[in-house]
Design an enzyme around this catalytic site. Sequence first.
Site, PDB file in Angstrom:
ATOM      1  CB  CYS A  49      -0.926  -0.103   1.098  1.00 55.21           C
ATOM      2  SG  CYS A  49      -2.068   1.514   1.242  1.00 55.21           S
ATOM      3  CB  CYS A  53      -1.672   3.886   8.292  1.00 50.11           C
ATOM      4  SG  CYS A  53      -2.728   4.581   7.082  1.00 50.11           S
ATOM      5  CB  CYS A  56      -0.845  -0.214   8.062  1.00 48.77           C
ATOM      6  SG  CYS A  56      -1.677  -1.626   7.379  1.00 48.77           S
ATOM      7  CB  CYS A  93     -15.437  -7.285   6.548  1.00 49.56           C
ATOM      8  SG  CYS A  93     -14.863  -5.862   6.318  1.00 49.56           S
ATOM      9  CB  CYS A 124     -18.496  -5.302   5.285  1.00 56.87           C
ATOM     10  SG  CYS A 124     -17.545  -3.726   6.152  1.00 56.87           S
ATOM     11  CB  CYS A 184     -18.379  -0.375   9.189  1.00 60.24           C
ATOM     12  SG  CYS A 184     -17.388  -1.273  10.215  1.00 60.24           S
ATOM     13  NE  ARG A 258     -17.747  -6.193  13.912  1.00 60.56           N
ATOM     14  CZ  ARG A 258     -17.803  -5.301  12.789  1.00 60.56           C
ATOM     15  NH1 ARG A 258     -16.773  -4.531  12.319  1.00 60.56           N
ATOM     16  NH2 ARG A 258     -18.979  -5.278  12.261  1.00 60.56           N
TER      17      ARG A 258
HETATM   18  N1  SAM Z   1      -6.788   0.389   3.251  1.00 62.70           N
HETATM   19  C1  SAM Z   1      -7.991   0.561   3.581  1.00 62.70           C
HETATM   20  C2  SAM Z   1      -8.104   1.788   4.550  1.00 62.70           C
HETATM   21  O1  SAM Z   1      -7.058   2.168   5.124  1.00 62.70           O
HETATM   22  O2  SAM Z   1      -9.124   2.032   5.165  1.00 62.70           O
HETATM   23  C3  SAM Z   1      -8.636  -0.613   4.250  1.00 62.70           C
HETATM   24  C4  SAM Z   1      -7.623  -1.698   5.103  1.00 62.70           C
HETATM   25  S1  SAM Z   1      -7.201  -1.008   6.587  1.00 62.70           S
HETATM   26  C5  SAM Z   1      -6.213  -2.278   7.100  1.00 62.70           C
HETATM   27  C6  SAM Z   1      -8.698  -1.014   7.640  1.00 62.70           C
HETATM   28  C7  SAM Z   1      -8.326  -0.830   9.169  1.00 62.70           C
HETATM   29  O3  SAM Z   1      -7.447  -1.859   9.941  1.00 62.70           O
HETATM   30  C8  SAM Z   1      -7.798   0.577   9.616  1.00 62.70           C
HETATM   31  O4  SAM Z   1      -8.106   1.689   9.458  1.00 62.70           O
HETATM   32  C9  SAM Z   1      -7.198  -0.011  11.038  1.00 62.70           C
HETATM   33  O5  SAM Z   1      -8.221   0.729  11.690  1.00 62.70           O
HETATM   34  C10 SAM Z   1      -7.155  -1.261  11.112  1.00 62.70           C
HETATM   35  N2  SAM Z   1      -6.056  -1.892  11.250  1.00 62.70           N
HETATM   36  C11 SAM Z   1      -4.896  -1.887  10.237  1.00 62.70           C
HETATM   37  N3  SAM Z   1      -3.847  -2.424  11.065  1.00 62.70           N
HETATM   38  C12 SAM Z   1      -4.055  -2.564  12.541  1.00 62.70           C
HETATM   39  C13 SAM Z   1      -3.159  -2.928  13.517  1.00 62.70           C
HETATM   40  N4  SAM Z   1      -1.960  -3.399  13.358  1.00 62.70           N
HETATM   41  N5  SAM Z   1      -4.102  -3.020  14.677  1.00 62.70           N
HETATM   42  C14 SAM Z   1      -5.189  -2.509  14.817  1.00 62.70           C
HETATM   43  N6  SAM Z   1      -6.003  -2.217  13.721  1.00 62.70           N
HETATM   44  C15 SAM Z   1      -5.684  -2.290  12.511  1.00 62.70           C
HETATM   45  C1  DTB Z   2     -11.295  -2.815  11.495  1.00 60.59           C
HETATM   46  O1  DTB Z   2     -11.680  -1.693  12.098  1.00 60.59           O
HETATM   47  N1  DTB Z   2     -10.439  -3.845  11.935  1.00 60.59           N
HETATM   48  C2  DTB Z   2     -10.384  -4.649  11.013  1.00 60.59           C
HETATM   49  C3  DTB Z   2     -11.289  -4.082   9.800  1.00 60.59           C
HETATM   50  N2  DTB Z   2     -11.797  -3.095  10.117  1.00 60.59           N
HETATM   51  C4  DTB Z   2     -10.793  -4.096   8.275  1.00 60.59           C
HETATM   52  C5  DTB Z   2      -8.786  -4.576  10.392  1.00 60.59           C
HETATM   53  C6  DTB Z   2      -7.928  -5.197  11.676  1.00 60.59           C
HETATM   54  C7  DTB Z   2      -6.606  -5.523  10.946  1.00 60.59           C
HETATM   55  C8  DTB Z   2      -5.727  -5.713  12.015  1.00 60.59           C
HETATM   56  C9  DTB Z   2      -4.325  -6.050  11.738  1.00 60.59           C
HETATM   57  C10 DTB Z   2      -4.146  -7.083  10.456  1.00 60.59           C
HETATM   58  O2  DTB Z   2      -4.761  -8.275  10.604  1.00 60.59           O
HETATM   59  O3  DTB Z   2      -3.382  -6.929   9.528  1.00 60.59           O
HETATM   60 FE1  SF4 Z   3      -2.845   1.133   3.456  1.00 63.74          FE
HETATM   61 FE2  SF4 Z   3      -2.771   0.189   5.814  1.00 63.74          FE
HETATM   62 FE3  SF4 Z   3      -3.143   2.640   5.677  1.00 63.74          FE
HETATM   63 FE4  SF4 Z   3      -5.102   0.992   5.020  1.00 63.74          FE
HETATM   64  S1  SF4 Z   3      -4.252   1.068   6.971  1.00 63.74           S
HETATM   65  S2  SF4 Z   3      -4.434   2.843   3.638  1.00 63.74           S
HETATM   66  S3  SF4 Z   3      -3.778  -0.715   3.968  1.00 63.74           S
HETATM   67  S4  SF4 Z   3      -1.424   1.468   4.819  1.00 63.74           S
END
Ligand code: SAM
Ligand code: DTB
Ligand code: SF4
Length: 325
Positions: A49, A53, A56, A93, A124, A184, A258
């Site tokens: 990506c 963030c 992530c 989802c 979702c 959501c 959730r």
């Molecule tokens: N790329 C899209 C976005 O950023 O909206 C969708 C996928 S992103 C991985 C969705 C959500 O996953 C993020 O907004 C965050 O709340 C959650 N998330 C990602 N990494 C995480 C982590 N290490 N611990 C907890 N939540 C996480």
């Molecule tokens: C949300 O709030 N939590 C989910 C879903 N929406 C997409 C993602 C959690 C990701 C946790 C870290 C991972 O598995 O990469």
């Molecule tokens: Fe990309 Fe992860 Fe940020 Fe979603 S949360 S925009 S997957 S870097």
Amino acid sequence: MPLDAADIAALFELPFSDLIYRAQTLHRQHFDPNAVQLSTLLSIKTGGCSEDCGYCSQSARFHTDVESQPLMSQETVIAAAQAAKARGATRFCMGAAWRGPKEKDLAQVTEMVRAVKSLGMETCATLGLLREGQAEQLAQAGLDYYNHNLDTSRSHYDNIVHTHSYDNRLDTLRKVRGAGLKVCCGGIMGMGESRADRAQFLAELAALDPPPESVPINLLVHIPGTPLSEPGTSVLDPIEFVRTVAAARIAMPASFVRLSAGRSQMPDHLQALCFLAGANSIFYGDRLLTTPNPESDADLKLFEKLGIRPLNLEMPEPQRKTTEA
Ligand code: SAM
Ligand code: DTB
Ligand code: SF4
């Protein structure tokens, strides 16, 4: 009038029992307190990506163990949805590691949405920022919910993400609402934010008009290689996490709250406290997007111990609120 940040900050200051009592009382006015909704996640496009963030595993900017994968095939997605349905999940989802979908990508995702919907599941998607018209295309394909998190307070957001803004996220949430999709929207706790940030974050959610139908509260999953998981990074106190769940329940009494990422690190009694505080939805299935989640069997055992039933879509809407309350 929605609760504002000062109102919510005051909730956080309550004695724990008083806070839980208020949350549980409101929960029972709006929902069956013993029914929990089950959503299963699938990462349909993993890693690589462009965004930064700081939490992530999927950002191309950090060196994590995640290997990039192209968009999954329809067949793989449908098989995963069927398996999730067979285990008892009611919502599927689909998550993609994109800043936002390109038109070509969206055409493939709308096909996935159609197929999953036809299995009789709620659908979702979480695909990042949307452009004009994209939310409508998803709605037409039968998408029920779009997940797009605000993640933290406006002021803390700039410490976590630099490649897009809080206003970019709010703009996508407006587009999602405008297309008639359910929202959501939640966030991650334990990213070094203060209690005031947590209160401000919940106030931002509660001020969305209407508030999100679904509010995921994630506990940060520490991913080696990401800025938020450098050695020595502090971990959120579990009681403060439960307080956040309770404050979310009070600020958005009619929304599903959730208990999201982080459950693998939580003992049963901590999860039980979260349900008592008003959580009534979980991610169900042994993976989140790139990290593990508890096994379904372990969750079903926990439900049995607590007398919790999975929410059943076939039951009429009032299931959310029973006469036993
Ligand atoms: N790329 C899209 C976005 O950023 O909206 C969708 C996928 S992103 C991985 C969705 C959500 O996953 C993020 O907004 C965050 O709340 C959650 N998330 C990602 N990494 C995480 C982590 N290490 N611990 C907890 N939540 C996480
Ligand atoms: C949300 O709030 N939590 C989910 C879903 N929406 C997409 C993602 C959690 C990701 C946790 C870290 C991972 O598995 O990469
Ligand atoms: Fe990309 Fe992860 Fe940020 Fe979603 S949360 S925009 S997957 S870097």
